[in-house]
Enzyme design. Structure first.
Site, PDB file in Angstrom:
ATOM      1  N   GLY A 216      33.891  45.263  46.718  1.00 39.01           N
ATOM      2  CA  GLY A 216      34.308  44.445  45.665  1.00 39.01           C
ATOM      3  C   GLY A 216      33.610  44.623  44.295  1.00 39.01           C
ATOM      4  O   GLY A 216      32.482  45.273  44.501  1.00 39.01           O
TER       5      GLY A 216
ATOM      6  N   GLY B 280      46.063  42.022  44.253  1.00 41.30           N
ATOM      7  CA  GLY B 280      45.135  41.668  45.136  1.00 41.30           C
ATOM      8  C   GLY B 280      45.773  40.862  46.185  1.00 41.30           C
ATOM      9  O   GLY B 280      46.936  40.008  46.093  1.00 41.30           O
ATOM     10  N   GLY B 281      45.500  40.876  47.493  1.00 42.38           N
ATOM     11  CA  GLY B 281      45.883  40.092  48.540  1.00 42.38           C
ATOM     12  C   GLY B 281      47.118  40.879  49.054  1.00 42.38           C
ATOM     13  O   GLY B 281      47.820  40.214  50.154  1.00 42.38           O
TER      14      GLY B 281
ATOM     15  N   GLY C 150      44.057  47.309  46.339  1.00 41.63           N
ATOM     16  CA  GLY C 150      43.018  48.240  46.312  1.00 41.63           C
ATOM     17  C   GLY C 150      42.569  48.658  47.912  1.00 41.63           C
ATOM     18  O   GLY C 150      42.752  49.603  48.257  1.00 41.63           O
TER      19      GLY C 150
ATOM     20  N   CYS D 262      37.319  40.230  47.939  1.00 38.51           N
ATOM     21  CA  CYS D 262      36.849  39.151  47.198  1.00 38.51           C
ATOM     22  C   CYS D 262      36.084  37.689  47.786  1.00 38.51           C
ATOM     23  O   CYS D 262      36.624  37.579  48.954  1.00 38.51           O
ATOM     24  CB  CYS D 262      37.951  38.511  46.592  1.00 38.51           C
ATOM     25  SG  CYS D 262      38.852  39.593  45.632  1.00 38.51           S
TER      26      CYS D 262
HETATM   27  P1  XMP Z   1      43.032  44.087  47.442  1.00 39.92           P
HETATM   28  O1  XMP Z   1      43.392  42.873  48.272  1.00 39.92           O
HETATM   29  O2  XMP Z   1      44.298  45.024  47.315  1.00 39.92           O
HETATM   30  O3  XMP Z   1      42.465  43.516  46.013  1.00 39.92           O
HETATM   31  O4  XMP Z   1      41.884  44.787  48.076  1.00 39.92           O
HETATM   32  C1  XMP Z   1      42.250  44.439  45.084  1.00 39.92           C
HETATM   33  C2  XMP Z   1      41.798  43.463  43.994  1.00 39.92           C
HETATM   34  O5  XMP Z   1      40.656  42.608  44.146  1.00 39.92           O
HETATM   35  C3  XMP Z   1      40.131  42.398  43.068  1.00 39.92           C
HETATM   36  N1  XMP Z   1      38.625  42.461  43.255  1.00 39.92           N
HETATM   37  C4  XMP Z   1      37.346  41.710  43.348  1.00 39.92           C
HETATM   38  N2  XMP Z   1      37.871  40.014  43.308  1.00 39.92           N
HETATM   39  N3  XMP Z   1      35.537  40.018  43.720  1.00 39.92           N
HETATM   40  C5  XMP Z   1      36.783  39.428  43.552  1.00 39.92           C
HETATM   41  O6  XMP Z   1      36.856  38.269  43.653  1.00 39.92           O
HETATM   42  C6  XMP Z   1      35.214  41.207  43.740  1.00 39.92           C
HETATM   43  O7  XMP Z   1      34.205  41.726  43.789  1.00 39.92           O
HETATM   44  C7  XMP Z   1      36.486  42.382  43.558  1.00 39.92           C
HETATM   45  N4  XMP Z   1      36.671  43.685  43.422  1.00 39.92           N
HETATM   46  C8  XMP Z   1      38.067  43.480  43.210  1.00 39.92           C
HETATM   47  C9  XMP Z   1      40.625  43.083  41.779  1.00 39.92           C
HETATM   48  O8  XMP Z   1      41.537  42.391  41.056  1.00 39.92           O
HETATM   49  C10 XMP Z   1      41.270  43.996  42.769  1.00 39.92           C
HETATM   50  O9  XMP Z   1      42.562  44.812  42.047  1.00 39.92           O
END
Ligand code: XMP
Length: 478
Positions: free
Chosen positions: A387, A339-340, A361, A305
């Site tokens: 993303g 996320g995170g 993710g 993100c």
């Molecule tokens: P992790 O940290 O597990 O996060 O890789 C997965 C989550 O990231 C979000 N997501 C995005 N957020 N821009 C963003 O700001 C993006 O392009 C993007 N793509 C995914 C989403 O909520 C996912 O589950």
């Protein structure tokens, strides 16, 4: 005059204070959770609805390990619903609508259909769905003459062992063992096909106790929809494909258009609706009032993100989960922390802060079951991860919608995510096992034997910079 400013915390800013543990072994710890009414998981892990993370192979693997996968929406409606169907067919005591083929089709067509549906065989039926035979991969493996008809190569009805609708599992198992057959078609008294039991499915039904299953013994799966265009049609197609949950997922879930979409969807959908992403109490309240059955939390914490950098907006994830929980707990609506998550310790923190499950993710993108291929760089294996608001994902979306790609317009795209790659991590099973082991240990350190106790008993302590650096291993890995 400066406004009073709150402090926002992320996972790295805190630790959980160790408490007296009552469990003798990690195995005594129960991680079962409900992510929406009637949707229970033994393992509170969800694979993200991203095109480099969750298609049907990921969803099957996640459900087998006790979690759930959410099929992404960056494909046409029919394909997304088809992916849900594939998960539903992957396992199950009874396949209610088995793949079938007509007797006069060619072997060439049968081979094509087997490859397309990734199935090892068909029931051969007439127009009234009466059973005429079984055509398995083995029957046609050595057939060189592809214009032959299915009826010439199938095992005919009089040589088949069949069962009946509503047959008990043990009885089916006995028949499969006795006659050493892999497929048991179920037919009614009029020889009309009513289902299929396979040896493989019966075995996995018995062997994997943690896996997430519906009432019919099929794996649980969710599908994602958006907020524009044909989103209602997409959600209804997912429901028709028997998805267990629909996720309405947009970057900024606290908006009039999302609230309106939730209201509309709730009028038509019979399965639970997860809505996100948001990061505040107000947003949680608004979405719950509109009818959301579960709230997905996370604005900008994800590995790919850049929303916070591009827009200046977002909320540190731990505080976001805690704030949303203040609103959701009052109404008994579950939260997903999305996320995170970088390590299992972050999972324990998210669950202690109020999440009922976590979505990943990047942690899953490097597994065997994520879509795409491995690449090798300097002898190390990687897999793509991007993303869904990245430049590449934006372009793919335009291609999917058959939009003309005008180079001048492409310069107007403002990405909020990056395209990258993550190291190979093996099978989902291995990754989940490590993360789950860490969560169980973490719960034990907090003196909790289940997630409810974790939420109730846990105590966070905020770190200074030296406290935070003390947490990392001081040794170089060998
Ligand atoms: P992790 O940290 O597990 O996060 O890789 C997965 C989550 O990231 C979000 N997501 C995005 N957020 N821009 C963003 O700001 C993006 O392009 C993007 N793509 C995914 C989403 O909520 C996912 O589950």
């Amino acid at each position: 005059m400066a406004k009073e400013m709150r402090v926002g915390l992320s996972y790295n800013d805190v630790l959980l204070v160790p408490k007296r543990s009552r469990s003798a072994s990690r195995r005594d710890i129960d991680t079962a959770t409900e992510i929406a009414k009637g949707v229970t998981l033994n393992v509170p892990f969800i694979s993200a609805n991203m095109d480099t993370v969750s298609e049907y192979s990921m969803a099957i693997a996640m459900a087998r390990e006790g979690g759930i996968g959410i099929i992404h929406r960056f494909m046409d409606i029919e394909r997304e619903a088809g992916q849900v169907r594939k998960v539903k067919r992957a396992e199950g005591y009874v396949i209610e609508d088995p793949y079938s083929i007509g007797p006069d089709e060619t072997i060439e067509f049968a081979k094509e259909q087997m490859a397309r549906n990734e199935t090892s065989g068909f029931l051969v039926v007439d127009k009234a769905n009466k059973l005429l035979g079984v055509l398995s991969h083995r029957d046609i493996m050595f057939t060189l003459h592809d214009k032959k008809r299915v009826r010439e190569e199938m095992t005919p009805r009089d040589k088949l062992i069949v069962g009946y609708p509503g047959m008990e599992r043990n009885r089916a198992l006995d028949l499969l063992k006795k006659y050493k057959v892999e497929k048991l078609p179920l037919v009614d008294k009029g020889n009309v096909v009513k289902g299929l039991i396979t040896a493989k499915d019966l075995h996995s039904h018995v062997s994997n106790k943690m896996s997430s299953k519906d009432k019919k013994g099929r794996l649980l799966v969710g599908g994602a929809t958006g907020v524009k265009g044909d989103y209602i049609e997409r959600a209804m197609a997912l429901q028709d494909a028997e998805a267990d949950i629909v996720v309405l997922d947009v970057a900024h879930g606290h908006s009039d258009s999302v609230i309106e979409a939730v209201r509309k969807l709730k009028k038509q959908l019979d399965i639970p609706l997860v809505v996100g992403n948001v990061a505040t109490k107000d947003a949680t309240n608004d979405l719950i009032s509109a009818g959301a059955d579960c709230i997905k939390v996370g604005i900008g914490p994800g590995a790919a993100c850049t929303t916070r950098l591009v827009t200046g907006s977002g909320m540190p994830q731990l505080t976001a989960v805690m704030d949303c929980y203040e609103a959701s707990s009052r109404q008994k609506i579950p939260l997903i922390a999305d996320g995170g998550i970088k390590d299992s310790g972050d999972i324990t923190k998210a669950m202690a802060a109020g999440a009922s499950a976590v979505m990943f993710g990047s942690l899953l993108a490097g597994t065997d079951e994520s879509p795409g291929y491995f690449v090798r760089r300097n002898g190390v294996k990687y897999k793509a991860y991007r993303g869904m608001a990245s430049f590449g994902a934006n372009v793919s979306r335009r291609k999917m919608d058959n939009m003309d790609i005008d180079p001048n317009e492409l310069t107007q795209i403002v990405p909020e995510g990056v395209e990258s790659s993550v190291p190979y991590r093996g099978a989902v099973k291995e990754v989940v096992s490590q993360l789950l082991g860490g969560l169980r240990s973490g719960m034990s350190y907090c003196g909790a034997t289940n997630l409810k106790e974790l939420r109730k008993n846990s105590e966070f302590i905020m770190l200074t910079q030296s406290g935070a650096s003390e947490s990392y291993s001081k040794l170089q890995p060998t």
